[in-house]
Design an enzyme around this catalytic site. Structure first.
Site, PDB file in Angstrom:
ATOM      1  N   LYS A 154       0.826  -1.200   0.000  1.00 46.14           N
ATOM      2  CA  LYS A 154       0.000   0.000   0.000  1.00 46.14           C
ATOM      3  C   LYS A 154       0.860   1.249   0.000  1.00 46.14           C
ATOM      4  O   LYS A 154       0.406   2.320  -0.333  1.00 46.14           O
ATOM      5  CB  LYS A 154      -0.883   0.020   1.267  1.00 46.14           C
ATOM      6  CG  LYS A 154      -1.833  -1.140   1.385  1.00 46.14           C
ATOM      7  CD  LYS A 154      -2.645  -1.013   2.692  1.00 46.14           C
ATOM      8  CE  LYS A 154      -2.168  -2.115   3.591  1.00 46.14           C
ATOM      9  NZ  LYS A 154      -2.910  -2.165   4.887  1.00 46.14           N
ATOM     10  N   GLU A 187       7.380   2.176  -6.438  1.00 43.17           N
ATOM     11  CA  GLU A 187       7.536   1.649  -5.079  1.00 43.17           C
ATOM     12  C   GLU A 187       7.879   2.794  -4.124  1.00 43.17           C
ATOM     13  O   GLU A 187       8.445   3.816  -4.539  1.00 43.17           O
ATOM     14  CB  GLU A 187       8.637   0.564  -5.115  1.00 43.17           C
ATOM     15  CG  GLU A 187       8.998  -0.075  -3.801  1.00 43.17           C
ATOM     16  CD  GLU A 187       7.866  -0.783  -3.074  1.00 43.17           C
ATOM     17  OE1 GLU A 187       6.848  -0.124  -2.812  1.00 43.17           O
ATOM     18  OE2 GLU A 187       8.027  -1.963  -2.705  1.00 43.17           O
ATOM     19  N   ASP A 235      14.833  -1.180   0.091  1.00 47.40           N
ATOM     20  CA  ASP A 235      15.631  -1.369   1.297  1.00 47.40           C
ATOM     21  C   ASP A 235      16.581  -2.551   1.046  1.00 47.40           C
ATOM     22  O   ASP A 235      17.618  -2.379   0.411  1.00 47.40           O
ATOM     23  CB  ASP A 235      14.644  -1.610   2.448  1.00 47.40           C
ATOM     24  CG  ASP A 235      15.292  -1.694   3.811  1.00 47.40           C
ATOM     25  OD1 ASP A 235      16.252  -0.978   4.063  1.00 47.40           O
ATOM     26  OD2 ASP A 235      14.798  -2.496   4.646  1.00 47.40           O
ATOM     27  N   LYS A 286      17.601   3.091  -0.086  1.00 47.46           N
ATOM     28  CA  LYS A 286      18.609   2.926   0.970  1.00 47.46           C
ATOM     29  C   LYS A 286      19.664   1.965   0.435  1.00 47.46           C
ATOM     30  O   LYS A 286      19.633   0.767   0.752  1.00 47.46           O
ATOM     31  CB  LYS A 286      17.975   2.277   2.213  1.00 47.46           C
ATOM     32  CG  LYS A 286      17.089   3.150   3.062  1.00 47.46           C
ATOM     33  CD  LYS A 286      16.714   2.338   4.316  1.00 47.46           C
ATOM     34  CE  LYS A 286      15.515   2.860   5.030  1.00 47.46           C
ATOM     35  NZ  LYS A 286      15.013   1.920   6.061  1.00 47.46           N
ATOM     36  N   ARG A 340       1.088   6.574   7.760  1.00 49.88           N
ATOM     37  CA  ARG A 340       1.104   6.649   6.294  1.00 49.88           C
ATOM     38  C   ARG A 340       0.659   8.009   5.767  1.00 49.88           C
ATOM     39  O   ARG A 340       1.122   8.461   4.718  1.00 49.88           O
ATOM     40  CB  ARG A 340       0.163   5.590   5.692  1.00 49.88           C
ATOM     41  CG  ARG A 340       0.660   4.166   5.785  1.00 49.88           C
ATOM     42  CD  ARG A 340      -0.164   3.293   4.848  1.00 49.88           C
ATOM     43  NE  ARG A 340      -0.073   1.880   5.181  1.00 49.88           N
ATOM     44  CZ  ARG A 340       0.897   1.056   4.773  1.00 49.88           C
ATOM     45  NH1 ARG A 340       1.874   1.514   4.031  1.00 49.88           N
ATOM     46  NH2 ARG A 340       0.887  -0.217   5.106  1.00 49.88           N
TER      47      ARG A 340
HETATM   48  P1  IMP Z   1      12.844  -4.585   0.831  1.00 50.39           P
HETATM   49  O1  IMP Z   1      12.192  -5.821   0.293  1.00 50.39           O
HETATM   50  O2  IMP Z   1      13.708  -4.863   2.029  1.00 50.39           O
HETATM   51  O3  IMP Z   1      13.557  -3.753  -0.210  1.00 50.39           O
HETATM   52  O4  IMP Z   1      11.726  -3.713   1.486  1.00 50.39           O
HETATM   53  C1  IMP Z   1      10.754  -3.118   0.822  1.00 50.39           C
HETATM   54  C2  IMP Z   1       9.606  -2.805   1.748  1.00 50.39           C
HETATM   55  O5  IMP Z   1       9.987  -2.750   3.148  1.00 50.39           O
HETATM   56  C3  IMP Z   1       9.103  -1.435   1.413  1.00 50.39           C
HETATM   57  O6  IMP Z   1       8.165  -1.484   0.378  1.00 50.39           O
HETATM   58  C4  IMP Z   1       8.499  -1.005   2.726  1.00 50.39           C
HETATM   59  O7  IMP Z   1       7.178  -1.485   2.816  1.00 50.39           O
HETATM   60  C5  IMP Z   1       9.342  -1.672   3.781  1.00 50.39           C
HETATM   61  N1  IMP Z   1      10.367  -0.736   4.328  1.00 50.39           N
HETATM   62  C6  IMP Z   1      11.702  -0.773   4.151  1.00 50.39           C
HETATM   63  N2  IMP Z   1      12.311   0.237   4.787  1.00 50.39           N
HETATM   64  C7  IMP Z   1      11.341   0.944   5.389  1.00 50.39           C
HETATM   65  C8  IMP Z   1      11.343   2.138   6.198  1.00 50.39           C
HETATM   66  O8  IMP Z   1      12.375   2.781   6.499  1.00 50.39           O
HETATM   67  N3  IMP Z   1      10.118   2.547   6.613  1.00 50.39           N
HETATM   68  C9  IMP Z   1       8.965   1.903   6.316  1.00 50.39           C
HETATM   69  N4  IMP Z   1       8.914   0.810   5.554  1.00 50.39           N
HETATM   70  C10 IMP Z   1      10.098   0.322   5.101  1.00 50.39           C
HETATM   71 MG    MG Z   2       6.095  -1.676   0.528  1.00 50.46          MG
END
Ligand code: IMP
Ligand code: MG
Length: 176
Positions: free
Chosen positions: A42, A98, A102, A130, A164
């Site tokens: 979302k 997106e 992260d 990040k 949010r």
């Molecule tokens: P990834 O799969 O680790 O790249 O994470 C992606 C998802 O993790 C994002 O779409 C967010 O929903 C969540 N996420 C990662 N870092 C943060 C943050 O600093 N705040 C809030 N949600 C995060």
């Molecule tokens: Mg997400």
């Protein structure tokens, strides 16, 4: 909203200025052909609605739900599609929209899923990146802002579904 745990990292004004730049850039990169913007639910909804309106060309919008198992500050690395696309992407140019990249686990998985559907191209637009947290390779062609390894909320980003609807992206400070 005043909350002592929140500190503004990127203001609403900075966000909107950057989105206008990204919209112009993406529009220029796709002068013709169908362009599908796929919003990852979302968190990216807020970014998607502003980015789509910053585009100077026609776009199709669609939504995809992804669950990464984890309601708090970190995901477990297991990814599942909870809502699939309504429109076929075969032969289409696709931009995944997106909120934040992260570890890269979510988008790395999604790129593989969507690639099998034979789109003409796939690129990623993420409001926040990040890079130092990356566990899986993900190339973000359109990044709004690169940020340090801090947990952020607002403008779509949540912590256990909270925050949010903030206009700004804020750092969520740890509880003392
Ligand atoms: P990834 O799969 O680790 O790249 O994470 C992606 C998802 O993790 C994002 O779409 C967010 O929903 C969540 N996420 C990662 N870092 C943060 C943050 O600093 N705040 C809030 N949600 C995060
Ligand atoms: Mg997400």
């Amino acid at each position: 909203m005043t909350d002592p745990k929140l500190r503004v990292l990127i203001s609403a004004e900075q966000i909107q200025t950057r989105i206008k730049e990204l919209g112009a850039k993406i529009s220029a990169d796709y002068p013709s052909g169908n362009l599908h913007m796929i919003c990852i639910l979302k968190g990216a909804v807020f970014f998607m609605t502003d980015l789509a309106r910053a585009m100077t060309r026609d776009v199709w919008v669609d939504f995809m739900g992804i669950s990464t198992y984890g309601k708090g500050k970190s995901s477990s690395g297991e990814v599942r599609v909870t809502k699939d696309l309504d429109i076929s992407i075969e032969g289409a140019n696709v931009v995944i929209v997106e909120d934040i990249v992260d570890s890269g686990v979510t988008l790395n998985y999604l790129m593989h899923v969507l690639d099998q559907r034979k789109p003409r191209s796939i690129r990623i637009a993420a409001l926040l990146d990040k890079p130092e947290r990356r566990l899986r390779p993900v190339h973000v062609q359109y990044a709004g802002f690169q940020i340090e390894d801090r947990f952020v909320v607002g403008y779509g980003l949540d912590c256990a579904e909270k925050y949010r609807n903030l206009d700004d992206v804020c750092i969520l400070e740890e509880q003392p």
